[in-house]
Design an enzyme around this catalytic site. Structure first.
Site, mmCIF file in Angstrom:
data_model
loop_
_atom_site.group_PDB
_atom_site.id
_atom_site.type_symbol
_atom_site.label_atom_id
_atom_site.label_comp_id
_atom_site.label_asym_id
_atom_site.label_seq_id
_atom_site.Cartn_x
_atom_site.Cartn_y
_atom_site.Cartn_z
ATOM 1 N N GLU A 400 0.846 -1.201 0.000
ATOM 2 C CA GLU A 400 0.000 0.000 0.000
ATOM 3 C C GLU A 400 0.880 1.250 0.000
ATOM 4 O O GLU A 400 0.492 2.306 -0.498
ATOM 5 C CB GLU A 400 -0.942 -0.002 1.220
ATOM 6 C CG GLU A 400 -2.143 0.900 1.030
ATOM 7 C CD GLU A 400 -3.220 0.724 2.097
ATOM 8 O OE1 GLU A 400 -4.380 0.467 1.745
ATOM 9 O OE2 GLU A 400 -2.899 0.855 3.297
ATOM 10 N N HIS A 429 6.896 -27.408 1.444
ATOM 11 C CA HIS A 429 6.062 -28.501 0.945
ATOM 12 C C HIS A 429 4.893 -27.963 0.137
ATOM 13 O O HIS A 429 3.899 -28.646 -0.052
ATOM 14 C CB HIS A 429 5.582 -29.360 2.113
ATOM 15 C CG HIS A 429 6.746 -29.915 2.889
ATOM 16 N ND1 HIS A 429 7.344 -31.112 2.582
ATOM 17 C CD2 HIS A 429 7.452 -29.383 3.917
ATOM 18 C CE1 HIS A 429 8.363 -31.320 3.407
ATOM 19 N NE2 HIS A 429 8.453 -30.280 4.226
ATOM 20 N N LYS A 534 -13.452 1.547 -3.639
ATOM 21 C CA LYS A 534 -14.531 1.885 -2.703
ATOM 22 C C LYS A 534 -15.639 2.636 -3.428
ATOM 23 O O LYS A 534 -16.821 2.406 -3.196
ATOM 24 C CB LYS A 534 -13.985 2.774 -1.586
ATOM 25 C CG LYS A 534 -13.043 2.065 -0.635
ATOM 26 C CD LYS A 534 -12.667 3.015 0.485
ATOM 27 C CE LYS A 534 -11.539 2.448 1.319
ATOM 28 N NZ LYS A 534 -10.996 3.425 2.252
HETATM 29 O O1 LIG Z 1 -8.661 2.690 9.751
HETATM 30 P P1 LIG Z 1 -9.636 2.902 8.651
HETATM 31 O O2 LIG Z 1 -9.853 4.346 8.356
HETATM 32 O O3 LIG Z 1 -10.914 2.173 8.900
HETATM 33 O O4 LIG Z 1 -8.996 2.328 7.321
HETATM 34 C C1 LIG Z 1 -8.682 0.975 7.197
HETATM 35 C C2 LIG Z 1 -7.756 0.772 6.038
HETATM 36 O O5 LIG Z 1 -8.341 1.242 4.847
HETATM 37 C C3 LIG Z 1 -7.362 1.885 4.052
HETATM 38 O O6 LIG Z 1 -7.605 3.249 4.094
HETATM 39 C C4 LIG Z 1 -7.413 1.422 2.641
HETATM 40 O O7 LIG Z 1 -8.703 1.382 2.187
HETATM 41 C C5 LIG Z 1 -6.052 1.545 4.707
HETATM 42 O O8 LIG Z 1 -5.063 2.437 4.395
HETATM 43 C C6 LIG Z 1 -6.449 1.503 6.115
HETATM 44 O O9 LIG Z 1 -5.503 0.876 6.920
#
Ligand SMILES: O=P(O)(O)OC[C@H]1O[C@](O)(CO)[C@@H](O)[C@@H]1O
Length: 624
Positions: A400, A429, A534
Site C-alpha cells: 500500500e 512442501h 470503494k
Molecule cells: O482505519 P480505517 O480508516 O478504517 O482504514 C482501514 C484501512 O483502509 C485503508 O484506508 C485502505 O482502504 C487503509 O489504508 C487503512 O488501513
C-alpha cells in the site's frame, strides 16, 4: 481526547446514523452506503511551520539502470569469498539481538557507490519527516509514527503530551480491565474474558500479527477479529463468543471512522448484543480520530471508552499507537517492551551510513533485486509459526505504501514491490519447488529465530538433534539451495520472538519502506488507488437499490410483471450496466431476496425476475 480537529460539521453529524446502530430497525444499514473519503487536507493546520519536503529526494527522480550494472557481475560462488562477503556486510545489533545478512544479494560495489547520493537525499527527507515536515504532501499531513515510541521527538509539546497521555490512558484502561477493576456490566462478579476487535487493513493487520506472535498460550483475555464484511465470517466469530458475549470487550478500530466493512461489522455485533439483551455501549471501545463518525457514535451512545488515533499516524504504521497497543495490552503483552524495541531500532535506522543501517540495507537490496521498479517479488519466509502473519502484515505496509501510479513529480511510474509468503518449513512442501526451479521472479527474505523454545524445555528426538534443529536445517538448506540456483535472499535473524524484537522488526520495516520510497521518489504515505474500488462498490450498491425499486414496482402490478435483464436495465436508466445487473440479480436470488422465474440455469439472457413482494411505500422512488 485533546482536540486537533474542528467540531463536526452539520453534514458529518447528519451521517452519524450511518455508523450508529441506535435505531431499533432491523436493517439499520438500509441508509445510503457511506463512502468515506479521507480528507485531502489535514483537519487542523500543523502546529509548527512544516514545509513540504517531498521534493527533498529530487536527485532520485531517475531510476538507476540496475540491469546494466547487473550484467557486469555474477553471484559469488566461491565459499571463502562468500564467507568474506557475509562478514563484510553483516549488520548486527547487540542490544536487540538482531542481525541482517545481505550477502546473498549480489549487489556490486559500483552499485553501492551509485546509490550513495540517493541515500543521502533519502536520509535528509527522513530527518525532515521526523522533524514534523509535511511528509505526505497529497494529504497535507505530517507523518509521525516514529514519535509514538519516543514522544520527546515530537515536533512540539502539544503533540508530545497527546502521545504520552494516550499511552498512559491505554495502559491504565488495559490494566483495569485485566485486573477486573473494570468489569463487564452484565456479570459484575466476573472479568472481561474476550476481546472482539473490529477493524480492517491497518486497523487489523498489526494487532493480528502481534496477537499471533506474542499472546501467551492462555491469555486472560482471548482476542478474536472481525476484519471483513463477510456475513458468514462475522457470524462465525460471534458464534464462537458463545455465552462469553456478556464478558466480551468489543474494540472497534478505524482511523477514518467511516470504513464500510468496519461499520458493517459493528452493526452486526450490535445486533447480536441486542438479541441477547445486552447493552453494547457498556462493552464497546472505539479507537478512532476525534470527531469521526465512529467517535461521535461512541460519544453519543456513551461507550465504555474512546482512544485517539492521530491524524499524523497512517493506518499501516499505527501498530505502536492505541490501535496496536490496546489489543496487545489486553492480552497481557508487554507494550512498553514493544515500544522500547521499536525506539532502539528507530535509533539504529537513523544512522546515515548505509552499511551500518539495517533499514537502509534492506532498501538497498530491494532496489538491486527488483531493479528499483518492483520487477521481482519479495517472498517473506519466517521460520517460526508465531511469525506466520508477518508476511501478511508486511504485504500492506509495503504494497500500500510503494504501489503507486505516479511519482512525486507526477510522472507515470507504476511502482511497487509485491510481497507474499507464509512460513517455513511449511512452505517448502507447497511452493518452494517453483522458487527453486521455476520462474525467476522473486527474491526471498528469511526470518530466522535462534531460540527454538523456552530454555530448559528442549529434548533430542534423535541422538544430537532436536525438533528445532530440523527447522534450522530446513532454513539453511533452502537458503543454500536457492542461492545455488541464483535466487537471491536476505536473512533477518532475531534471538527470540519477544515484545522487544517484534517492536524492532516493525520499526525496521517501517523505516525500510520510508527510505526505499525516497529512493524511487514516491509518496509512501497515501493510498489513492484504494479509493477507486470503494467508489465503484458504492456505485454497485446504488444500482442495486434502483434494481430493487424497479422490481418492486413491477411486482405491484396485477398480474405481477417478471422482468428480463434488458427491461430492468432500461427501467434503471442503466442500459450499459446489464452485466452488473445480472450479477446483482444472481447474488440476491441466491440469498432468497428476489425470485428468478425463468431461465434459472439457462443463459443469463433468458432469465426473468420479480421481487416476490410489493412494498407500496417504495413505489415512488425517483429512478431518473
Ligand atoms: O482505519 P480505517 O480508516 O478504517 O482504514 C482501514 C484501512 O483502509 C485503508 O484506508 C485502505 O482502504 C487503509 O489504508 C487503512 O488501513
Amino acid at each position: 481526547m485533546a482536540s486537533l480537529v474542528p467540531p463536526p460539521s452539520s453534514s458529518s453529524t447528519s451521517s452519524l446514523s450511518r455508523f450508529s446502530s441506535s435505531s431499533s430497525r432491523s436493517h439499520p444499514s438500509s441508509t445510503s452506503f457511506p463512502v468515506y473519503r479521507k480528507p485531502v487536507t489535514s483537519s487542523a493546520p500543523p502546529l509548527i511551520a512544516s514545509p513540504t519536503f517531498a521534493i527533498a529526494a529530487r536527485t532520485s527522480e531517475t531510476l538507476l539502470d540496475v540491469a546494466s550494472l547487473k550484467e557486469k557481475v555474477s553471484l559469488e560462488t566461491d565459499p571463502l569469498q562468500l564467507w568474506k562477503r557475509y562478514l563484510d556486510w553483516l549488520y548486527q545489533h547487540k542490544d536487540l539481538g538482531l542481525s541482517v545478512d545481505v550477502s546473498r544479494i549480489g549487489f556490486s560495489e559500483e552499485f553501492v557507490e551509485e546509490m550513495e547520493v540517493k541515500f543521502k537525499y533519502a536520509f535528509a527527507a527522513m530527518e525532515k519527516l521526523e522533524g514534523g515536515a509535511i511528509a505526505n504532501p497529497d494529504e497535507s499531513r505530517m507523518v509521525g509514527h516514529y514519535w509514538l515510541r519516543k514522544p520527546e521527538l515530537a515536533p512540539n509539546v502539544f503533540l508530545r503530551k497527546q502521545i504520552e497521555e494516550a499511552l498512559a490512558r491505554v495502559s491504565r484502561f488495559a490494566d483495569d480491565v485485566v485486573s477486573g477493576k473494570i468489569k463487564p456490566p452484565p456479570c459484575p462478579a466476573e472479568r472481561f474474558t474476550q476481546v472482539l476487535s473490529v477493524g480492517i487493513g491497518g486497523s487489523a493487520l498489526g494487532p493480528q500479527f502481534v496477537a499471533e506472535a506474542l499472546a501467551p498460550d492462555n491469555p486472560l483475555l482471548k482476542i478474536r477479529f472481525i476484519d471483513n464484511t463477510d456475513p458468514a465470517g462475522i457470524d462465525h466469530q460471534i458464534a464462537q463468543l458463545g455465552p462469553e458475549m456478556s464478558s466480551t470487550l468489543v474494540v472497534v478500530i478505524s482511523k477514518s471512522g467511516g470504513t464500510p466493512e468496519t461499520r458493517n461489522g459493528l452493526l452486526e455485533v450490535q445486533r447480536a448484543f441486542r438479541e441477547k439483551g445486552l447493552d453494547f455501549a457498556k462493552q464497546g471501545v472505539a479507537i478512532t480520530q476525534e470527531n469521526s463518525l465512529l467517535d461521535n457514535t461512541a460519544r453519543i451512545e456513551g461507550w465504555l471508552a474512546r482512544f485517539p488515533m492521530f491524524d499524523w499516524v497512517g493506518g499501516r504504521t499505527s501498530e505502536m499507537s492505541a490501535v496496536g497497543l490496546l489489543p496487545a495490552a489486553l492480552q497481557g503483552i508487554n507494550i512498553k517492551e514493544m515500544l522500547a524495541g521499536a525506539a532502539i531500532m528507530d535509533e539504529a535506522t537513523r544512522n546515515p551510513s548505509v552499511r551500518q543501517n539495517p533499514a537502509a540495507l534492506l532498501a538497498l537490496c530491494w532496489y538491486w533485486a527488483s531493479d528499483g521498479r518492483g520487477s521481482k517479488d519479495m517472498v517473506v519466509l519466517p521460520y517460526k509459526d508465531s511469525l506466520l502473519l508477518f508476511s501478511r502484515y508486511l504485504q500492506q505496509l509495503v504494497m500500500e505504501s510503494l504501489g503507486k501510479e505516479y511519482d512525486l513529480d507526477g510522472n507515470l511510474v507504476n511502482q511497487g514491490l509485491a510481497v507474499y509468503g507464509n512460513k517455513g518449513s511449511t512452505d517448502q512442501h507447497a511452493y518452494i519447488q517453483q522458487l527453486r526451479e521455476g520462474v525467476h521472479n522473486f527474491f526471498t527474505t528469511f526470518i530466522e529465530v535462534l531460540r527454538d523454545r523456552p530454555l530448559g524445555h528442549d529434548w533430542e528426538l534423535e541422538p544430537g538433534v532436536t525438533c528445532g534443529d530440523y527447522l534450522f536445517g530446513m532454513l539453511q538448506g533452502t537458503r543454500s539451495a536457492l542461492y545455488a540456483n541464483k535466487r537471491e535472499s536476505i536473512t533477518v535473524t532475531i534471538e527470540e520472538v519477544t515484545p522487544r524484537s517484534v517492536g524492532a522488526m516493525i520499526a525496521l520495516y517501517e523505516r525500510a519502506v520510508g527510505l526505499y520510497a525516497s529512493l524511487i521518489n514516491i509518496n509512501p504515505y497515501h493510498q489513492p488507488g484504494v479509493e477507486a474500488g470503494k467508489k465503484a462498490a458504492a456505485e454497485v450498491l446504488a444500482l442495486q437499490k434502483r434494481v430493487l425499486a424497479v422490481l418492486n414496482k413491477a411486482s405491484c402490478q396485477d398480474p405481477v410483471e417478471a422482468l428480463t435483464l434488458d427491461e430492468m436495465a432500461e427501467r434503471c436508466h442503466a442500459t450499459n450496466q446489464v452485466e452488473m445487473i445480472y450479477k446483482i440479480v444472481a447474488h440476491m436470488a441466491s440469498n432468497d431476496r428476489i425470485i428468478i422465474t425463468e431461465g434459472l440455469c439457462g443463459s443469463p439472457k433468458s432469465i426473468k425476475v420479480y421481487s416476490g413482494e410489493c412494498n407500496v411505500e417504495n413505489l415512488y422512488i425517483n429512478l431518473s
